[in-house]
Design a protein around this motif. Sequence first.
Motif, PDB file in Angstrom:
ATOM      1  N   ALA A  82       0.862  -1.179   0.000  1.00 31.81           N
ATOM      2  CA  ALA A  82       0.000   0.000   0.000  1.00 31.81           C
ATOM      3  C   ALA A  82       0.900   1.231   0.000  1.00 31.81           C
ATOM      4  O   ALA A  82       2.041   1.176  -0.453  1.00 31.81           O
ATOM      5  CB  ALA A  82      -0.949  -0.018   1.193  1.00 31.81           C
ATOM      6  N   SER A  83       0.411   2.356   0.515  1.00 34.41           N
ATOM      7  CA  SER A  83       1.197   3.589   0.512  1.00 34.41           C
ATOM      8  C   SER A  83       1.300   4.142   1.926  1.00 34.41           C
ATOM      9  O   SER A  83       0.588   3.717   2.841  1.00 34.41           O
ATOM     10  CB  SER A  83       0.558   4.636  -0.410  1.00 34.41           C
ATOM     11  N   ASN A  84       2.199   5.107   2.100  1.00 33.73           N
ATOM     12  CA  ASN A  84       2.350   5.776   3.394  1.00 33.73           C
ATOM     13  C   ASN A  84       1.388   6.949   3.555  1.00 33.73           C
ATOM     14  O   ASN A  84       1.074   7.343   4.673  1.00 33.73           O
ATOM     15  CB  ASN A  84       3.792   6.279   3.571  1.00 33.73           C
ATOM     16  N   SER A  85       0.952   7.514   2.444  1.00 29.51           N
ATOM     17  CA  SER A  85       0.096   8.697   2.488  1.00 29.51           C
ATOM     18  C   SER A  85      -1.229   8.412   1.793  1.00 29.51           C
ATOM     19  O   SER A  85      -1.410   7.363   1.172  1.00 29.51           O
ATOM     20  CB  SER A  85       0.799   9.890   1.826  1.00 29.51           C
ATOM     21  N   SER A  86      -2.141   9.369   1.918  1.00 29.17           N
ATOM     22  CA  SER A  86      -3.478   9.193   1.358  1.00 29.17           C
ATOM     23  C   SER A  86      -3.652  10.102   0.141  1.00 29.17           C
ATOM     24  O   SER A  86      -2.695  10.399  -0.566  1.00 29.17           O
ATOM     25  CB  SER A  86      -4.529   9.502   2.433  1.00 29.17           C
ATOM     26  N   ASP A 167       3.429 -22.363   4.978  1.00 30.03           N
ATOM     27  CA  ASP A 167       3.006 -23.344   3.981  1.00 30.03           C
ATOM     28  C   ASP A 167       2.494 -22.691   2.699  1.00 30.03           C
ATOM     29  O   ASP A 167       2.423 -23.349   1.666  1.00 30.03           O
ATOM     30  CB  ASP A 167       1.895 -24.232   4.558  1.00 30.03           C
ATOM     31  N   ARG A 168       2.142 -21.409   2.788  1.00 31.33           N
ATOM     32  CA  ARG A 168       1.651 -20.689   1.611  1.00 31.33           C
ATOM     33  C   ARG A 168       1.894 -19.202   1.802  1.00 31.33           C
ATOM     34  O   ARG A 168       1.714 -18.673   2.903  1.00 31.33           O
ATOM     35  CB  ARG A 168       0.160 -20.957   1.392  1.00 31.33           C
ATOM     36  N   VAL A 169       2.319 -18.553   0.728  1.00 38.33           N
ATOM     37  CA  VAL A 169       2.591 -17.111   0.760  1.00 38.33           C
ATOM     38  C   VAL A 169       1.912 -16.473  -0.445  1.00 38.33           C
ATOM     39  O   VAL A 169       2.028 -16.978  -1.575  1.00 38.33           O
ATOM     40  CB  VAL A 169       4.104 -16.809   0.723  1.00 38.33           C
ATOM     41  N   GLU A 170       1.179 -15.388  -0.197  1.00 40.56           N
ATOM     42  CA  GLU A 170       0.494 -14.674  -1.277  1.00 40.56           C
ATOM     43  C   GLU A 170       0.881 -13.206  -1.272  1.00 40.56           C
ATOM     44  O   GLU A 170       1.298 -12.660  -0.244  1.00 40.56           O
ATOM     45  CB  GLU A 170      -1.032 -14.807  -1.134  1.00 40.56           C
ATOM     46  N   MET A 171       0.748 -12.573  -2.427  1.00 44.02           N
ATOM     47  CA  MET A 171       1.046 -11.152  -2.592  1.00 44.02           C
ATOM     48  C   MET A 171      -0.228 -10.421  -2.994  1.00 44.02           C
ATOM     49  O   MET A 171      -0.989 -10.904  -3.837  1.00 44.02           O
ATOM     50  CB  MET A 171       2.122 -10.939  -3.670  1.00 44.02           C
ATOM     51  N   ILE A 172      -0.453  -9.253  -2.386  1.00 45.11           N
ATOM     52  CA  ILE A 172      -1.600  -8.406  -2.730  1.00 45.11           C
ATOM     53  C   ILE A 172      -1.064  -7.029  -3.089  1.00 45.11           C
ATOM     54  O   ILE A 172      -0.429  -6.366  -2.262  1.00 45.11           O
ATOM     55  CB  ILE A 172      -2.598  -8.312  -1.562  1.00 45.11           C
ATOM     56  N   TYR A 173      -1.312  -6.604  -4.319  1.00 45.77           N
ATOM     57  CA  TYR A 173      -0.774  -5.332  -4.787  1.00 45.77           C
ATOM     58  C   TYR A 173      -1.556  -4.869  -6.010  1.00 45.77           C
ATOM     59  O   TYR A 173      -2.361  -5.624  -6.580  1.00 45.77           O
ATOM     60  CB  TYR A 173       0.708  -5.463  -5.137  1.00 45.77           C
ATOM     61  N   ALA A 264       6.596  -6.339  -7.832  1.00 45.00           N
ATOM     62  CA  ALA A 264       5.322  -5.964  -7.216  1.00 45.00           C
ATOM     63  C   ALA A 264       5.441  -4.615  -6.519  1.00 45.00           C
ATOM     64  O   ALA A 264       4.496  -3.813  -6.543  1.00 45.00           O
ATOM     65  CB  ALA A 264       4.888  -7.039  -6.223  1.00 45.00           C
ATOM     66  N   LEU A 265       6.594  -4.344  -5.906  1.00 49.41           N
ATOM     67  CA  LEU A 265       6.799  -3.050  -5.243  1.00 49.41           C
ATOM     68  C   LEU A 265       6.796  -1.918  -6.265  1.00 49.41           C
ATOM     69  O   LEU A 265       6.172  -0.872  -6.044  1.00 49.41           O
ATOM     70  CB  LEU A 265       8.120  -3.066  -4.470  1.00 49.41           C
ATOM     71  N   LEU A 266       7.492  -2.102  -7.385  1.00 51.00           N
ATOM     72  CA  LEU A 266       7.514  -1.070  -8.428  1.00 51.00           C
ATOM     73  C   LEU A 266       6.120  -0.879  -9.018  1.00 51.00           C
ATOM     74  O   LEU A 266       5.702   0.253  -9.305  1.00 51.00           O
ATOM     75  CB  LEU A 266       8.507  -1.450  -9.530  1.00 51.00           C
ATOM     76  N   ASP A 267       5.400  -1.982  -9.219  1.00 52.27           N
ATOM     77  CA  ASP A 267       4.023  -1.892  -9.712  1.00 52.27           C
ATOM     78  C   ASP A 267       3.154  -1.078  -8.754  1.00 52.27           C
ATOM     79  O   ASP A 267       2.399  -0.195  -9.172  1.00 52.27           O
ATOM     80  CB  ASP A 267       3.434  -3.294  -9.868  1.00 52.27           C
ATOM     81  N   SER A 268       3.257  -1.391  -7.461  1.00 52.41           N
ATOM     82  CA  SER A 268       2.447  -0.704  -6.460  1.00 52.41           C
ATOM     83  C   SER A 268       2.812   0.773  -6.375  1.00 52.41           C
ATOM     84  O   SER A 268       1.940   1.633  -6.261  1.00 52.41           O
ATOM     85  CB  SER A 268       2.631  -1.374  -5.098  1.00 52.41           C
ATOM     86  N   ASN A 269       4.114   1.072  -6.438  1.00 52.77           N
ATOM     87  CA  ASN A 269       4.574   2.454  -6.356  1.00 52.77           C
ATOM     88  C   ASN A 269       4.062   3.280  -7.533  1.00 52.77           C
ATOM     89  O   ASN A 269       3.556   4.398  -7.357  1.00 52.77           O
ATOM     90  CB  ASN A 269       6.101   2.471  -6.294  1.00 52.77           C
ATOM     91  N   ALA A 270       4.177   2.726  -8.739  1.00 47.86           N
ATOM     92  CA  ALA A 270       3.687   3.432  -9.918  1.00 47.86           C
ATOM     93  C   ALA A 270       2.164   3.572  -9.879  1.00 47.86           C
ATOM     94  O   ALA A 270       1.611   4.622 -10.246  1.00 47.86           O
ATOM     95  CB  ALA A 270       4.117   2.693 -11.190  1.00 47.86           C
ATOM     96  N   SER A 271       1.479   2.536  -9.403  1.00 45.86           N
ATOM     97  CA  SER A 271       0.017   2.591  -9.312  1.00 45.86           C
ATOM     98  C   SER A 271      -0.432   3.653  -8.317  1.00 45.86           C
ATOM     99  O   SER A 271      -1.442   4.335  -8.537  1.00 45.86           O
ATOM    100  CB  SER A 271      -0.535   1.222  -8.894  1.00 45.86           C
TER     101      SER A 271
END
Length: 320
Positions: A82-86, A167-173, A264-271
Amino acid sequence: MPSLKEIKTRIASVNSTRKITSAMKMVASSKLHHAQVMIQNMLPYEDLLERILKSFLSSEADAQTVFSLERPVKRVALIVYASNSSLCGGFNTNVIKMMQQAIEEYKSLGNDNILIYPIGRRIAEKVAKLGLKSGGSFLELADKPNSSQCIDIAKDIMDKFNKGELDRVEMIYHHFKSAGSQVLTRRTFLPIDLSEDFTADNDRDLSSNVVTAKAQEYLRKKKSKEYQSGESVPLNDDFIVEPDLKTVLNELIPKMLHLMVYTALLDSNASEHAARMVAMQTATDNADEILRQLNLQYNKSRQQAITNELLDIVGGSVNN
């Protein structure tokens, strides 16, 4: 009906707000450009590594590692971006909703068996409010993406997965497709599906910051024609493995996992910057509409006041 002074004060207030939203839109546009450059610089390495890994795995029937084996899910981890600001529309709200949906699906495991890696202050605050276990603090990473810290996160998760603590890891972005389109994505990080098409998400439009529907449609058509005219040649799948298959996989797969966290971090940052740019553009347009209505109301009230004064003057002269 408000007085002329009240309307004038309101116009000045909306003008000040419009200047702020317009400035924030330009700042977000500049940051979006830098984020697009970072993605563009990373794409050649990402594309080639994914093509090599996919071709290699598809050509080797015995390509199995501890990171690709399915097992009963007792403990899960979520990497949430997510982001630090709104002031970026529904960017953070949508991520939090999807995180809560994922937590609800794993509710039977208990909160102690759900680990969250919150990247961004908004997610970190929500995780603390829900009383969930956190994998650390990554506030700086949301504003200033860097690959070294992403590698540390991936190594920590891989180590826990290897030891059986996860046992399982998921990413949300948010997957950045274009300045006007960011797709909320929930993706499995571990275990790796070796049959997965890794290059399926390389559909970003990094050529423009324009967010109008017509411009985006034109760019999509142009891009599809370019792809049709120049198709890439597949890699040779006749591999000679040295020193052995296990060693090669133990080198390639961690690199792929590190890249997935960073991408995923770059995607989230640009988004985030694209969402903020659109939100501030919408706010500026709304301010323009309010100013138009206030100016119309001000002119009507002013004209009414002038008409009343003229009527008073005319009425007084007639009586005399």
